[in-house]
Design a protein around this motif. Structure first.
Motif, PDB file in Angstrom:
ATOM      1  N   GLY A  43       9.249   8.663   5.269  1.00 12.83           N
ATOM      2  CA  GLY A  43       8.536   7.747   4.397  1.00 12.83           C
ATOM      3  C   GLY A  43       8.096   8.300   3.078  1.00 12.83           C
ATOM      4  N   GLY A  44       8.603   9.467   2.681  1.00 11.50           N
ATOM      5  CA  GLY A  44       8.245  10.001   1.372  1.00 11.50           C
ATOM      6  C   GLY A  44       8.674   9.060   0.256  1.00 11.50           C
ATOM      7  N   LEU A  45       7.777   8.772  -0.657  1.00 13.62           N
ATOM      8  CA  LEU A  45       8.046   7.761  -1.684  1.00 13.62           C
ATOM      9  C   LEU A  45       9.230   8.111  -2.571  1.00 13.62           C
ATOM     10  CD1 LEU A  45       4.384   7.095  -2.776  1.00 13.62           C
ATOM     11  CD2 LEU A  45       5.852   5.497  -1.553  1.00 13.62           C
ATOM     12  N   ALA A  46       9.430   9.395  -2.837  1.00  6.94           N
ATOM     13  CA  ALA A  46      10.464   9.780  -3.796  1.00  6.94           C
ATOM     14  C   ALA A  46      11.873   9.603  -3.272  1.00  6.94           C
ATOM     15  CB  ALA A  46      10.259  11.238  -4.223  1.00  6.94           C
ATOM     16  N   HIS A  47      12.019   9.549  -1.954  1.00  8.50           N
ATOM     17  CA  HIS A  47      13.377   9.435  -1.423  1.00  8.50           C
ATOM     18  C   HIS A  47      13.546   8.305  -0.405  1.00  8.50           C
ATOM     19  CE1 HIS A  47      11.830  11.361   2.192  1.00  8.50           C
ATOM     20  NE2 HIS A  47      11.340  12.333   1.437  1.00  8.50           N
ATOM     21  N   ALA A  48      12.504   7.487  -0.233  1.00  6.51           N
ATOM     22  CA  ALA A  48      12.599   6.375   0.713  1.00  6.51           C
ATOM     23  C   ALA A  48      13.678   5.384   0.265  1.00  6.51           C
ATOM     24  CB  ALA A  48      11.258   5.661   0.829  1.00  6.51           C
ATOM     25  N   ALA A  49      14.502   4.945   1.195  1.00 15.00           N
ATOM     26  CA  ALA A  49      15.594   4.021   0.852  1.00 15.00           C
ATOM     27  C   ALA A  49      15.071   2.755   0.198  1.00 15.00           C
ATOM     28  CB  ALA A  49      16.391   3.686   2.118  1.00 15.00           C
ATOM     29  N   ALA A  50      13.901   2.296   0.636  1.00 14.16           N
ATOM     30  CA  ALA A  50      13.341   1.053   0.083  1.00 14.16           C
ATOM     31  C   ALA A  50      12.899   1.210  -1.368  1.00 14.16           C
ATOM     32  CB  ALA A  50      12.146   0.599   0.926  1.00 14.16           C
ATOM     33  N   GLY A  51      12.798   2.448  -1.841  1.00 15.06           N
ATOM     34  CA  GLY A  51      12.366   2.675  -3.206  1.00 15.06           C
ATOM     35  C   GLY A  51      13.492   2.715  -4.224  1.00 15.06           C
ATOM     36  N   ARG A  52      14.722   2.612  -3.771  1.00 11.18           N
ATOM     37  CA  ARG A  52      15.854   2.695  -4.699  1.00 11.18           C
ATOM     38  C   ARG A  52      15.726   1.639  -5.791  1.00 11.18           C
ATOM     39  NH1 ARG A  52      20.616   5.171  -5.007  1.00 11.18           N
ATOM     40  NH2 ARG A  52      20.224   6.229  -3.010  1.00 11.18           N
ATOM     41  N   GLY A  53      15.801   2.089  -7.038  1.00 10.90           N
ATOM     42  CA  GLY A  53      15.701   1.183  -8.179  1.00 10.90           C
ATOM     43  C   GLY A  53      14.281   0.851  -8.579  1.00 10.90           C
ATOM     44  N   ARG A  54      13.302   1.330  -7.809  1.00 12.72           N
ATOM     45  CA  ARG A  54      11.900   1.083  -8.148  1.00 12.72           C
ATOM     46  C   ARG A  54      11.305   2.307  -8.843  1.00 12.72           C
ATOM     47  NH1 ARG A  54       9.701  -3.395  -4.153  1.00 12.72           N
ATOM     48  NH2 ARG A  54      11.718  -4.243  -3.494  1.00 12.72           N
ATOM     49  N   THR A  55      10.057   2.198  -9.294  1.00 16.06           N
ATOM     50  CA  THR A  55       9.504   3.227 -10.176  1.00 16.06           C
ATOM     51  C   THR A  55       8.267   3.869  -9.574  1.00 16.06           C
ATOM     52  OG1 THR A  55      10.322   2.032 -12.114  1.00 16.06           O
ATOM     53  CG2 THR A  55       8.634   3.714 -12.491  1.00 16.06           C
ATOM     54  N   LEU A  56       8.298   5.188  -9.479  1.00 19.04           N
ATOM     55  CA  LEU A  56       7.151   5.989  -9.047  1.00 19.04           C
ATOM     56  C   LEU A  56       6.535   6.633 -10.280  1.00 19.04           C
ATOM     57  CD1 LEU A  56       5.385   7.442  -6.934  1.00 19.04           C
ATOM     58  CD2 LEU A  56       7.209   9.168  -6.740  1.00 19.04           C
ATOM     59  N   ILE A  57       5.258   6.346 -10.510  1.00 21.60           N
ATOM     60  CA  ILE A  57       4.526   6.934 -11.633  1.00 21.60           C
ATOM     61  C   ILE A  57       3.437   7.831 -11.061  1.00 21.60           C
ATOM     62  CG2 ILE A  57       3.109   6.507 -13.680  1.00 21.60           C
ATOM     63  CD1 ILE A  57       4.301   3.691 -13.809  1.00 21.60           C
ATOM     64  N   ASP A  58       3.523   9.127 -11.321  1.00 23.95           N
ATOM     65  CA  ASP A  58       2.452  10.003 -10.865  1.00 23.95           C
ATOM     66  C   ASP A  58       1.509  10.293 -12.017  1.00 23.95           C
ATOM     67  OD1 ASP A  58       1.040  11.736  -9.024  1.00 23.95           O
ATOM     68  OD2 ASP A  58       1.686  13.317 -10.407  1.00 23.95           O
ATOM     69  N   MET A  59       0.231   9.954 -11.829  1.00 25.61           N
ATOM     70  CA  MET A  59      -0.793  10.140 -12.851  1.00 25.61           C
ATOM     71  C   MET A  59      -1.737  11.295 -12.510  1.00 25.61           C
ATOM     72  SD  MET A  59      -1.568   6.141 -13.859  1.00 25.61           S
ATOM     73  CE  MET A  59      -1.746   6.446 -15.622  1.00 25.61           C
ATOM     74  N   SER A  60      -1.415  12.048 -11.469  1.00 31.43           N
ATOM     75  CA  SER A  60      -2.241  13.170 -11.042  1.00 31.43           C
ATOM     76  C   SER A  60      -2.022  14.371 -11.962  1.00 31.43           C
ATOM     77  CB  SER A  60      -1.874  13.573  -9.612  1.00 31.43           C
ATOM     78  OG  SER A  60      -1.639  12.455  -8.782  1.00 31.43           O
ATOM     79  N   THR A  61      -2.898  15.363 -11.816  1.00 30.79           N
ATOM     80  CA  THR A  61      -2.688  16.653 -12.473  1.00 30.79           C
ATOM     81  C   THR A  61      -2.223  17.627 -11.404  1.00 30.79           C
ATOM     82  OG1 THR A  61      -4.414  16.181 -14.097  1.00 30.79           O
ATOM     83  CG2 THR A  61      -3.744  18.474 -13.851  1.00 30.79           C
ATOM     84  N   VAL A  62      -0.934  17.956 -11.452  1.00 33.50           N
ATOM     85  CA  VAL A  62      -0.322  18.777 -10.404  1.00 33.50           C
ATOM     86  C   VAL A  62       0.554  19.842 -11.053  1.00 33.50           C
ATOM     87  CG1 VAL A  62      -0.365  16.897  -8.716  1.00 33.50           C
ATOM     88  CG2 VAL A  62       1.665  17.217 -10.171  1.00 33.50           C
ATOM     89  N   SER A  63       1.067  20.734 -10.217  1.00 29.20           N
ATOM     90  CA  SER A  63       1.902  21.810 -10.733  1.00 29.20           C
ATOM     91  C   SER A  63       3.265  21.290 -11.166  1.00 29.20           C
ATOM     92  CB  SER A  63       2.089  22.896  -9.668  1.00 29.20           C
ATOM     93  OG  SER A  63       2.930  22.432  -8.625  1.00 29.20           O
ATOM     94  N   ALA A  64       3.849  21.996 -12.137  1.00 31.54           N
ATOM     95  CA  ALA A  64       5.200  21.640 -12.572  1.00 31.54           C
ATOM     96  C   ALA A  64       6.200  21.837 -11.443  1.00 31.54           C
ATOM     97  CB  ALA A  64       5.588  22.490 -13.786  1.00 31.54           C
ATOM     98  N   GLU A  65       5.943  22.787 -10.545  1.00 32.18           N
ATOM     99  CA  GLU A  65       6.851  23.036  -9.426  1.00 32.18           C
ATOM    100  C   GLU A  65       6.940  21.828  -8.507  1.00 32.18           C
ATOM    101  OE1 GLU A  65       7.498  26.230  -5.747  1.00 32.18           O
ATOM    102  OE2 GLU A  65       5.663  26.275  -6.933  1.00 32.18           O
ATOM    103  N   ILE A  66       5.782  21.289  -8.104  1.00 33.57           N
ATOM    104  CA  ILE A  66       5.798  20.105  -7.240  1.00 33.57           C
ATOM    105  C   ILE A  66       6.387  18.921  -7.987  1.00 33.57           C
ATOM    106  CG2 ILE A  66       4.274  18.357  -6.206  1.00 33.57           C
ATOM    107  CD1 ILE A  66       4.777  20.715  -4.391  1.00 33.57           C
TER     108      ILE A  66
END
Length: 295
Positions: free
Chosen positions: A79-102
């Motif tokens: 169920g990870g948002l970045a690779h979930a099949a249901a998310g294909r063609g949809r948009t994930l916007i991350d507004m957090s302050t996180v590491s460039a690696e993640i």
């Protein structure tokens, strides 16, 4: 537009409120229960799990505490948002302050899964969000930014597209090291003046009308006059952001000597029980060391 907001800390909740007020259909989720109740009362729908976001939304916004929290919702095996099949063609916007690696890991998973991904960290506190003055710094594919620009402006009017990749992450960290450094200098300014018997209200009146009266300084004058350290952004979270800035600097071979000192001063706040107060608790630490208030 149908939008999900995952992460309902002070910032995530304020962002969700803005989106509801703008007329969007908003679904929300938070790791700990109860944080969604006020938003549900305003018209939001609570999700049972992050993986439910794509069943209800074209766009999913994450505003979580740290890199591990983003990995948990975006990269989870099931169920990870970045690779979930249901998310294909949809948009994930991350507004957090996180590491460039993640962030890079999320970008790779999103590309493989057909999820469009935008980095959009913000500059401001919950009060700034609610006042409609938030700054949003976005990077990623230009076409992805263009498709959600009007949505970002519903959250905050000051929206900047700064290029591809993780450029927005670097700019956000650069801003926060300036915020932390300014806070320490403001704390030293107050401690010095009060150490010589100068009234705080008189000092801050002059500071607020001087060349150093940035918007940040002006935001902090009211709480400082009230001796109010209720957190808009905690010392603990600011230390986390400076950790990220120093990691990024090390990766690029860039020395940040002042940032390193302020990071240690914030750690001293945490170690002495001030970590969950606003980052202006840097002043409390100074006052204790100077004997101006009890330790």
């Amino acid at each position: 537009m149908n939008i999900s907001v995952l992460g309902l800390g002070q910032m995530g909740s304020a962002i969700a409120e803005r989106l509801i007020s703008a007329g969007h259909e908003v679904s929300v989720w938070n790791r700990s229960k109860g944080r969604a109740d006020a938003l549900v009362a305003k018209g939001a729908t609570e999700l049972a799990a992050p993986s439910d976001a794509w069943s209800r939304s074209e766009v999913c916004i994450t505003m979580v505490a740290d890199s591990q929290a983003l990995a948990d919702v975006a990269l989870a095996r099931d169920g990870g948002l970045a690779h979930a099949a249901a998310g294909r063609g949809r948009t994930l916007i991350d507004m957090s302050t996180v590491s460039a690696e993640i962030s890079s890991d999320v970008a790779a998973a999103a590309e493989a899964g057909g999820v469009r991904y935008l980095r959009a960290p913000v500059s401001g506190n919950p009060g700034v969000v609610r006042a409609g003055n938030l700054t949003v710094i976005a990077s990623g594919e230009d076409a992805v930014f263009t498709s959600v620009e009007s949505l970002l402006r519903d959250i905050g009017p000051h929206v900047f597209y700064v290029g591809e990749g993780d450029a927005a992450r670097v700019i956000k960290l650069a801003l926060n090291l300036m915020v932390a450094g300014t806070a320490e200098l403001l704390a030293e300014c107050v401690a010095l003046a009060e150490g010589h018997g100068v009234r705080r209200d008189k000092l801050l009146e002059v500071v607020g009308a001087s060349a150093v009266a940035s918007p940040l300084v002006k935001y902090k004058i009211g709480p400082l006059l009230a001796d109010d350290y209720t957190s808009t952004f905690s010392a603990r979270l600011m230390r986390k952001d400076l950790d990220l800035a120093l990691e990024s600097a090390a990766a690029g071979g860039v020395p940040l000597p002042v940032t390193g000192v302020v990071q240690q001063l914030l750690q001293a706040c945490i170690s002495t029980g001030l970590g969950d107060l606003d980052f202006m608790a840097l002043l409390v630490r100074l006052q204790r060391e100077a004997g101006q208030i009890p330790a």
